[in-house]
Design a protein around this motif. Structure first.
Motif, PDB file in Angstrom:
ATOM      1  N   ARG A  17      63.442  59.007 200.469  1.00 10.51           N
ATOM      2  CA  ARG A  17      62.872  59.714 201.612  1.00 10.51           C
ATOM      3  C   ARG A  17      63.258  61.184 201.614  1.00 10.51           C
ATOM      4  N   LEU A  18      64.515  61.466 201.293  1.00  5.46           N
ATOM      5  CA  LEU A  18      64.987  62.853 201.255  1.00  5.46           C
ATOM      6  C   LEU A  18      64.252  63.664 200.193  1.00  5.46           C
ATOM      7  N   THR A  19      64.287  63.170 198.959  1.00  4.88           N
ATOM      8  CA  THR A  19      63.676  63.928 197.864  1.00  4.88           C
ATOM      9  C   THR A  19      62.166  64.010 198.016  1.00  4.88           C
ATOM     10  N   GLY A  20      61.554  62.933 198.550  1.00  4.41           N
ATOM     11  CA  GLY A  20      60.115  62.955 198.762  1.00  4.41           C
ATOM     12  C   GLY A  20      59.704  64.001 199.784  1.00  4.41           C
ATOM     13  N   THR A  21      60.449  64.082 200.879  1.00  9.79           N
ATOM     14  CA  THR A  21      60.148  65.074 201.913  1.00  9.79           C
ATOM     15  C   THR A  21      60.364  66.488 201.395  1.00  9.79           C
ATOM     16  N   LEU A  22      61.433  66.704 200.650  1.00  4.69           N
ATOM     17  CA  LEU A  22      61.712  68.034 200.103  1.00  4.69           C
ATOM     18  C   LEU A  22      60.617  68.472 199.135  1.00  4.69           C
ATOM     19  N   GLN A  23      60.102  67.529 198.357  1.00  2.35           N
ATOM     20  CA  GLN A  23      59.043  67.878 197.406  1.00  2.35           C
ATOM     21  C   GLN A  23      57.704  68.089 198.119  1.00  2.35           C
ATOM     22  N   ARG A  24      57.390  67.221 199.046  1.00  2.00           N
ATOM     23  CA  ARG A  24      56.091  67.287 199.715  1.00  2.00           C
ATOM     24  C   ARG A  24      55.986  68.491 200.660  1.00  2.00           C
ATOM     25  N   ASP A  25      57.034  68.716 201.445  1.00  2.00           N
ATOM     26  CA  ASP A  25      56.961  69.745 202.485  1.00  2.00           C
ATOM     27  C   ASP A  25      57.501  71.094 202.055  1.00  2.00           C
ATOM     28  N   HIS A  26      58.347  71.117 200.994  1.00  5.12           N
ATOM     29  CA  HIS A  26      59.022  72.371 200.644  1.00  5.12           C
ATOM     30  C   HIS A  26      58.928  72.716 199.155  1.00  5.12           C
ATOM     31  N   ASP A  27      58.156  71.949 198.389  1.00  4.50           N
ATOM     32  CA  ASP A  27      57.928  72.229 196.970  1.00  4.50           C
ATOM     33  C   ASP A  27      59.222  72.274 196.152  1.00  4.50           C
ATOM     34  N   ILE A  28      60.189  71.455 196.512  1.00  2.00           N
ATOM     35  CA  ILE A  28      61.426  71.346 195.734  1.00  2.00           C
ATOM     36  C   ILE A  28      61.317  70.094 194.873  1.00  2.00           C
ATOM     37  N   SER A  29      61.337  70.275 193.558  1.00  2.00           N
ATOM     38  CA  SER A  29      61.115  69.148 192.653  1.00  2.00           C
ATOM     39  C   SER A  29      62.221  68.110 192.783  1.00  2.00           C
ATOM     40  N   ARG A  30      61.844  66.859 192.528  1.00  7.48           N
ATOM     41  CA  ARG A  30      62.839  65.786 192.575  1.00  7.48           C
ATOM     42  C   ARG A  30      63.939  65.998 191.529  1.00  7.48           C
ATOM     43  N   THR A  31      63.571  66.578 190.390  1.00  2.00           N
ATOM     44  CA  THR A  31      64.569  66.837 189.344  1.00  2.00           C
ATOM     45  C   THR A  31      65.705  67.695 189.885  1.00  2.00           C
ATOM     46  N   VAL A  32      65.340  68.709 190.671  1.00  2.12           N
ATOM     47  CA  VAL A  32      66.347  69.598 191.252  1.00  2.12           C
ATOM     48  C   VAL A  32      67.075  68.933 192.410  1.00  2.12           C
ATOM     49  N   SER A  33      66.319  68.351 193.352  1.00  2.00           N
ATOM     50  CA  SER A  33      66.947  67.796 194.552  1.00  2.00           C
ATOM     51  C   SER A  33      67.884  66.635 194.222  1.00  2.00           C
ATOM     52  N   LEU A  34      67.541  65.812 193.233  1.00  2.00           N
ATOM     53  CA  LEU A  34      68.423  64.703 192.857  1.00  2.00           C
ATOM     54  C   LEU A  34      69.757  65.211 192.327  1.00  2.00           C
ATOM     55  N   GLN A  35      69.726  66.261 191.529  1.00  2.00           N
ATOM     56  CA  GLN A  35      70.975  66.803 190.992  1.00  2.00           C
ATOM     57  C   GLN A  35      71.799  67.481 192.088  1.00  2.00           C
ATOM     58  N   VAL A  36      71.128  68.173 192.994  1.00  2.00           N
ATOM     59  CA  VAL A  36      71.843  68.805 194.104  1.00  2.00           C
ATOM     60  C   VAL A  36      72.505  67.744 194.983  1.00  2.00           C
ATOM     61  N   LEU A  37      71.802  66.657 195.255  1.00  4.31           N
ATOM     62  CA  LEU A  37      72.406  65.574 196.038  1.00  4.31           C
ATOM     63  C   LEU A  37      73.628  65.012 195.325  1.00  4.31           C
ATOM     64  N   GLY A  38      73.563  64.900 194.006  1.00  9.76           N
ATOM     65  CA  GLY A  38      74.710  64.406 193.241  1.00  9.76           C
ATOM     66  C   GLY A  38      75.897  65.344 193.298  1.00  9.76           C
ATOM     67  N   TRP A  39      75.643  66.655 193.332  1.00 12.87           N
ATOM     68  CA  TRP A  39      76.732  67.622 193.443  1.00 12.87           C
ATOM     69  C   TRP A  39      77.452  67.518 194.785  1.00 12.87           C
ATOM     70  N   PHE A  40      76.692  67.226 195.825  1.00 20.60           N
ATOM     71  CA  PHE A  40      77.225  67.312 197.181  1.00 20.60           C
ATOM     72  C   PHE A  40      77.341  65.944 197.852  1.00 20.60           C
ATOM     73  N   GLY A  41      77.640  64.954 197.082  1.00 18.05           N
ATOM     74  CA  GLY A  41      77.842  63.633 197.644  1.00 18.05           C
ATOM     75  C   GLY A  41      77.720  62.565 196.577  1.00 18.05           C
ATOM     76  N   GLU A  42      77.617  61.331 197.009  1.00 22.64           N
ATOM     77  CA  GLU A  42      77.532  60.187 196.107  1.00 22.64           C
ATOM     78  C   GLU A  42      76.166  59.521 196.243  1.00 22.64           C
ATOM     79  N   VAL A  43      75.480  59.378 195.119  1.00 18.23           N
ATOM     80  CA  VAL A  43      74.195  58.691 195.097  1.00 18.23           C
ATOM     81  C   VAL A  43      74.416  57.308 194.492  1.00 18.23           C
ATOM     82  N   LYS A  44      74.148  56.280 195.274  1.00 15.54           N
ATOM     83  CA  LYS A  44      74.403  54.912 194.813  1.00 15.54           C
ATOM     84  C   LYS A  44      73.473  53.955 195.539  1.00 15.54           C
ATOM     85  N   GLY A  45      72.812  53.099 194.754  1.00 10.95           N
ATOM     86  CA  GLY A  45      71.936  52.105 195.348  1.00 10.95           C
ATOM     87  C   GLY A  45      70.795  52.700 196.144  1.00 10.95           C
ATOM     88  N   GLY A  46      70.316  53.860 195.712  1.00  9.79           N
ATOM     89  CA  GLY A  46      69.204  54.489 196.409  1.00  9.79           C
ATOM     90  C   GLY A  46      69.578  55.196 197.686  1.00  9.79           C
TER      91      GLY A  46
END
Length: 372
Positions: free
Chosen positions: A201-230
């Protein structure tokens, strides 16, 4: 103890200086004695002092001369010559051993290589042929940067370096600030929980509404927290720190900002949800604080430890040129990149500083240098 007859190896001329003895620290001995698979690699080009890397640590290599020569002996090799059963052959003579000492990873080279390759909202994911020679890949970094794989990955996270189509690109600080601000806005507007937010939901909204690619947003989320189990569990302190630095970067030493004004801007940037979590400790090692005798208002200026030299002597020189004396809690954040632990940090303070006690407060000043 059984006795053996010593003979020189039939290939002693070719084997001269072909053996090195390495003294292993306890943690490496334990690693070798386990049944788990492991890897050791030596890294460094002709202009660098070699280091030894495990999967998660880096060791400097220093030659230590021996007072006595050691002989490297083995059973006889398979040759046409016949030896008796009690013979061992001398394969080499060793006059030094290699000593391994834990050291901080040497990643400044990576920062230099990637300078000028920043990624921001104007970039396209596809790289044209004209830029192909400028590409620097993760594989190259693993082979060339003097750091273990774990330390390299931590460097990429700490230095905010993206992996875009197998090319390493530092993200532009202003773009990163924008991505984080938009991420917080999506969390609030979508009523997502910072400790368990849907990555899709986060990456989809960022891409759809703000043109931020999932490739970028996924890595940024990993830098600033823990991504696990979706799900994404946000590291609140890391996010707040980066947003604070986004404001402070505009205020170098020649244009400081009043502390209270900075704190107000910082709280406004993070929003009401996280405003009460804002405090200066989150940006330690990135600012200087000065008191004004005229206005009685403290000011802050951007002074990142990452911009200081990596050599200890040069770093201390820069620190004392910037400020003639420091308290231990002020100078310590600027030494974390050159000291593996607090013990090593204290050794550096002892070597390069002089401690002065004034009214119960310990100040560190530059140690006097004498010639002669």
């Amino acid at each position: 103890m059984p006795e053996s007859d010593l003979h020189f190896s039939p290939a002693s001329a070719e084997e001269a200086a072909s053996y090195k003895l390495v003294e292993l620290p306890k943690e490496l001995v334990s690693l070798l004695e386990t049944a788990r698979p492991f890897s050791l690699s030596i890294k460094g080009d002709s202009t660098e002092d070699a280091v030894l890397c495990t999967s998660d640590k880096t060791y400097s290599i220093r030659a230590v001369n021996l007072s006595n020569t050691l002989l490297v002996v083995t059973p006889p090799p398979d040759t046409a010559l016949e030896f008796s059963e009690d013979v061992v052959v001398i394969r080499d003579q060793v006059n030094e051993i290699l000593e391994l000492t834990p050291t901080v990873p040497r990643t400044q080279k990576l920062v230099s290589i990637l300078r000028g390759r920043e990624y921001d909202e104007t970039n396209e994911d596809d790289v044209d042929d004209a830029e192909e020679t400028l590409r620097y890949t993760y594989k190259q970094a693993r082979e060339e940067i003097q750091a273990s794989d774990a330390e390299l990955d931590e460097c990429l996270r700490r230095k905010r370096i993206l992996n875009i189509q197998n090319e390493l690109r530092p993200i532009a600080p202003t773009y990163l600030t924008s991505v984080l601000e938009l991420t917080l806005n999506v969390l609030v507007s979508s009523k997502l929980t910072p400790s368990a937010a849907s990555v899709e939901r986060l990456t989809g909204t960022l891409q759809r509404d703000h043109d931020i690619s999932r490739t970028v947003s996924l890595q940024v989320l990993g830098w600033f927290g823990e991504v696990k189990g979706g799900m994404w569990k946000m590291n609140v302190d890391e996010v707040l720190s980066e947003l604070g630095l986004g404001i402070l970067r505009n205020h170098k030493q020649n244009d400081p900002i009043e502390r209270d004004l900075f704190m107000d801007k910082w709280r406004e940037a993070v929003g009401d949800t996280f405003a009460d979590r804002v405090e200066l400790r989150l940006i330690a090692g990135n600012y200087l604080e000065r008191s004004s005798g005229i206005t009685d208002k403290d000011t802050l200026s951007y002074f990142p430890a990452s911009d200081l030299p990596t050599e200890p002597a040069a770093r201390f020189s820069d620190l004392f040129l910037t400020r003639p004396r420091w308290k231990v809690d002020e100078i310590s954040p600027f030494l974390s990149e050159i000291a593996v632990d607090s013990k090593e940090r204290d050794k550096l303070l002892l070597k390069y500083c002089r401690a002065v006690n004034e009214a119960g407060v310990i100040w560190y000043t530059a140690r006097a240098q004498y010639n002669g």
